[in-house]
Design a protein around this motif. Structure first.
Motif, short mmCIF file in Angstrom:
data_model
loop_
_atom_site.label_atom_id
_atom_site.label_comp_id
_atom_site.label_asym_id
_atom_site.label_seq_id
_atom_site.Cartn_x
_atom_site.Cartn_y
_atom_site.Cartn_z
N GLY A 174 -80.05 21.59 52.23
CA GLY A 174 -78.73 21.39 52.49
C GLY A 174 -77.80 22.16 51.73
N ARG A 175 -78.11 23.02 50.91
CA ARG A 175 -77.32 23.70 50.21
C ARG A 175 -77.49 25.44 50.51
N PHE A 176 -78.75 25.87 50.57
CA PHE A 176 -78.91 27.02 50.93
C PHE A 176 -79.38 27.25 52.56
N THR A 177 -79.36 28.34 53.14
CA THR A 177 -79.70 28.67 54.24
C THR A 177 -80.39 30.21 54.42
N ILE A 178 -81.61 30.22 54.78
CA ILE A 178 -82.32 31.71 55.04
C ILE A 178 -81.96 31.89 56.53
N SER A 179 -81.77 33.35 56.50
CA SER A 179 -81.46 33.79 58.06
C SER A 179 -81.88 35.16 57.90
N GLN A 180 -81.75 36.01 59.23
CA GLN A 180 -82.43 37.27 59.68
C GLN A 180 -81.56 37.81 60.42
N ASP A 181 -81.16 39.30 60.27
CA ASP A 181 -80.47 40.21 61.38
C ASP A 181 -81.53 41.12 61.50
N ASN A 182 -82.11 41.02 62.84
CA ASN A 182 -83.22 41.85 63.16
C ASN A 182 -82.46 43.35 63.47
N ALA A 183 -81.24 43.45 63.73
CA ALA A 183 -80.77 44.72 64.21
C ALA A 183 -80.70 45.57 62.96
N LYS A 184 -80.58 44.87 61.70
CA LYS A 184 -80.47 45.46 60.45
C LYS A 184 -81.48 45.38 59.70
N ASN A 185 -82.68 44.75 60.02
CA ASN A 185 -83.93 44.48 59.34
C ASN A 185 -83.52 43.97 57.91
N THR A 186 -82.82 43.02 57.88
CA THR A 186 -82.20 42.52 56.83
C THR A 186 -82.33 41.00 56.67
N LEU A 187 -82.76 40.45 55.59
CA LEU A 187 -82.92 39.03 55.29
C LEU A 187 -81.77 38.74 54.42
N TYR A 188 -81.40 37.18 54.45
CA TYR A 188 -80.09 36.71 53.88
C TYR A 188 -80.65 35.57 53.15
N LEU A 189 -80.13 35.16 52.17
CA LEU A 189 -80.00 33.68 51.51
C LEU A 189 -78.60 33.62 51.36
N GLN A 190 -77.89 32.62 52.07
CA GLN A 190 -76.65 31.96 51.91
C GLN A 190 -76.90 30.85 50.80
N MET A 191 -76.11 30.82 49.93
CA MET A 191 -76.31 29.74 48.71
C MET A 191 -74.93 29.06 48.52
N ASN A 192 -74.77 27.78 48.99
CA ASN A 192 -73.62 26.89 48.93
C ASN A 192 -73.75 26.00 47.68
N THR A 193 -72.57 25.64 47.19
CA THR A 193 -72.69 24.48 46.22
C THR A 193 -73.64 25.01 45.09
N LEU A 194 -73.50 25.94 44.61
CA LEU A 194 -74.39 26.16 43.48
C LEU A 194 -74.19 25.55 42.07
N LYS A 195 -75.51 25.31 41.67
CA LYS A 195 -75.61 24.57 40.32
C LYS A 195 -76.07 25.28 39.10
#
Length: 124
Positions: A66-87
Motif C-alpha cells: 500500500g506504500r511502495f509500488t514496483i514497476s518497469q519500463d521495458n523501453a528503457k530496460n529500467t526497474l523502479y520502486l516508488q516509495m510513498n509515506t516513508l517511515k
C-alpha cells in the motif's frame, strides 16, 4: 547474465516519497524476475517487492504493501520502486536483484544478480 545499477536514493523526512531506479544491461530483460531488497543498519537483507517482467505480476512484503509500488519500463530496460509515506524504519541500503528462475520469491538466496545498492535515509 545481467548487470544492475541502482540510483535515486537519498534523504527524506517521514511521510515523504522517493523513487528508486535500476538500470538493467546485458541479457534479455524480459526473461527475468526483478526484485528490490533492503538492508537496514545492523540487520540482514530483506525482500521488499518482486515483479515478473514478462507479464507485470508483482508481490510485496507486508511492511510496504500500500506504500511502495514496483514497476518497469521495458523501453528503457529500467526497474523502479516508488516509495510513498516513508517511515524511519524504511531507512536502509536498497538493492536491485534479478534472476531467471526465482519466481515471485522474496528470499535473497534465490537471486543471482545484484546491484551495488543505494542508500535511503528517512528522518522523523
Amino acid at each position: 547474465q545481467v548487470q544492475l545499477q541502482e540510483s535515486g536514493g537519498g534523504s527524506v523526512q517521514a511521510g515523504g516519497s522517493l523513487r528508486l531506479s535500476c538500470a538493467v544491461s546485458g541479457d534479455a530483460y524480459s526473461n527475468y524476475y526483478m526484485a528490490w531488497f533492503r538492508q537496514p543498519p545492523g540487520k540482514g537483507r530483506e525482500g521488499v517487492a518482486v515483479i515478473e517482467i514478462r507479464d507485470g505480476e508483482a508481490r510485496y512484503a507486508d511492511p510496504v504493501k500500500g506504500r511502495f509500488t514496483i514497476s518497469q519500463d521495458n523501453a528503457k530496460n529500467t526497474l523502479y520502486l516508488q516509495m510513498n509515506t516513508l517511515k524511519p524504519e524504511d531507512s536502509a541500503v536498497y538493492y536491485c536483484a534479478a534472476d531467471r528462475w526465482s519466481g515471485l520469491g522474496l528470499s535473497e538466496r534465490i537471486y543471482n544478480y545484484w546491484g551495488q545498492g543505494t542508500q535511503v535515509t528517512v528522518s522523523s
